[in-house]
Design a protein around this motif. Structure first.
Motif, PDB file in Angstrom:
ATOM      1  N   TRP A  58       1.006  -1.045  -0.364  1.00  0.00           N
ATOM      2  CA  TRP A  58       0.129  -0.190  -0.237  1.00  0.00           C
ATOM      3  C   TRP A  58       0.844   1.807   0.269  1.00  0.00           C
ATOM      4  N   ASP A  59       1.777   1.152   0.714  1.00  0.00           N
ATOM      5  CA  ASP A  59       2.479   2.355   0.321  1.00  0.00           C
ATOM      6  C   ASP A  59       3.868   2.937  -1.233  1.00  0.00           C
ATOM      7  N   LEU A  60       3.531   3.534  -1.387  1.00  0.00           N
ATOM      8  CA  LEU A  60       3.481   4.002  -2.880  1.00  0.00           C
ATOM      9  C   LEU A  60       5.893   4.178  -2.574  1.00  0.00           C
ATOM     10  N   ARG A  61       5.850   5.007  -1.365  1.00  0.00           N
ATOM     11  CA  ARG A  61       6.869   5.025  -1.578  1.00  0.00           C
ATOM     12  C   ARG A  61       7.713   4.042  -1.023  1.00  0.00           C
TER      13      ARG A  61
ATOM     14  N   THR B 145      13.815  -0.806  -0.004  1.00  0.00           N
ATOM     15  CA  THR B 145      14.105   0.581  -1.708  1.00  0.00           C
ATOM     16  C   THR B 145      13.441   1.464  -1.920  1.00  0.00           C
ATOM     17  N   SER B 146      13.395   2.398  -2.133  1.00  0.00           N
ATOM     18  CA  SER B 146      12.814   3.385  -2.879  1.00  0.00           C
ATOM     19  C   SER B 146      13.117   3.497  -4.271  1.00  0.00           C
TER      20      SER B 146
ATOM     21  N   VAL C  38      14.333   7.215  -9.689  1.00  0.00           N
ATOM     22  CA  VAL C  38      16.520   7.192  -9.816  1.00  0.00           C
ATOM     23  C   VAL C  38      15.821   5.457  -8.469  1.00  0.00           C
ATOM     24  N   THR C  39      16.442   4.565  -7.769  1.00  0.00           N
ATOM     25  CA  THR C  39      16.451   3.792  -7.143  1.00  0.00           C
ATOM     26  C   THR C  39      17.623   3.959  -5.581  1.00  0.00           C
ATOM     27  N   VAL C  40      17.159   4.334  -4.873  1.00  0.00           N
ATOM     28  CA  VAL C  40      18.037   4.125  -3.850  1.00  0.00           C
ATOM     29  C   VAL C  40      17.285   2.835  -2.410  1.00  0.00           C
ATOM     30  N   THR C  41      18.065   2.873  -1.854  1.00  0.00           N
ATOM     31  CA  THR C  41      18.305   1.598  -0.706  1.00  0.00           C
ATOM     32  C   THR C  41      18.750   2.256   0.834  1.00  0.00           C
ATOM     33  N   GLY C  42      18.254   1.421   1.510  1.00  0.00           N
ATOM     34  CA  GLY C  42      18.661   2.071   3.219  1.00  0.00           C
ATOM     35  C   GLY C  42      17.844   1.046   4.380  1.00  0.00           C
TER      36      GLY C  42
ATOM     37  N   ALA D 142      23.018   4.792   3.477  1.00  0.00           N
ATOM     38  CA  ALA D 142      24.349   4.907   2.635  1.00  0.00           C
ATOM     39  C   ALA D 142      24.521   5.427   1.130  1.00  0.00           C
ATOM     40  N   ASP D 143      23.081   4.766   0.518  1.00  0.00           N
ATOM     41  CA  ASP D 143      23.210   5.073  -0.624  1.00  0.00           C
ATOM     42  C   ASP D 143      23.610   7.171  -0.971  1.00  0.00           C
TER      43      ASP D 143
END
Length: 183
Positions: free
Chosen positions: A32-35, A49-50, A55-59, A83-84
């Protein structure tokens, strides 16, 4: 001047345990969370992962605390960091508060984060932060529709959820501190 923390509030006509499950279980949360494109548990933490504007970033994040209060409400506290080098967000923290009402649950989040990239990051955040707040509110309404109508997020039209149904100003910042059900 430091930007304001993000705040989103809605009322969802469901029970607290169902809402808790849909927000705390990574497999349900990512639906459900578009983020978030993905949320995966790892050793007591989770990796996210967003994807934003291509742009794809991880955290990583961790549930820092959770508490059930005498009035039946619950709070979940979260810390997150990336840290991305492509992530505007370096680290942050926030909470989810669940307050039972007669016919549902008031669901609230408040969170803030620090940026990277110095002055450029602060300038980029002037655009990103309102968009991130909108994405959060839209996602909360998507969750509300899922739990109230039974329509899974994947089957909802993109125009069905609306960020406008959520309150995005903290009560102490509003002239009217009474918050009712969303329209």
């Amino acid at each position: 001047m430091r930007p304001k923390a993000l705040y989103v509030e809605t009322v969802i006509r469901t029970d607290l345990d169902t809402l808790w499950q849909h927000t705390q279980d990574p497999a349900l949360h990512r639906r459900w969370d578009l983020r978030f494109a993905d949320i995966s548990p790892i050793d007591g933490h989770f990796r996210y992962t967003s994807r934003f504007l291509g742009v794809t970033v991880t955290g990583v994040g961790t549930s820092a605390a959770s508490c059930t209060w005498p009035d039946g409400s619950r709070t979940s506290v979260l810390r997150f960091a990336s840290a991305d080098p492509l992530s505007l967000i370096s680290a942050g923290a926030g909470f989810w508060r669940y307050t039972p009402l007669g016919d549902g649950v008031r669901f609230v989040t408040g969170f803030d984060y620090g940026t990277r990239w110095g002055r450029s990051g602060q300038l980029a955040d002037r655009v990103f932060r309102p968009v991130f707040g909108w994405l959060t509110a839209w996602s909360f309404d998507r969750l509300r529709l899922w739990l109230e109508t039974g329509t899974p997020p994947e089957e909802q039209a993109l125009t069905a959820p609306s960020a406008a149904r959520c309150v995005r100003t903290r009560p102490r910042d509003r002239a009217d501190s009474q918050v009712g059900a969303p329209a």
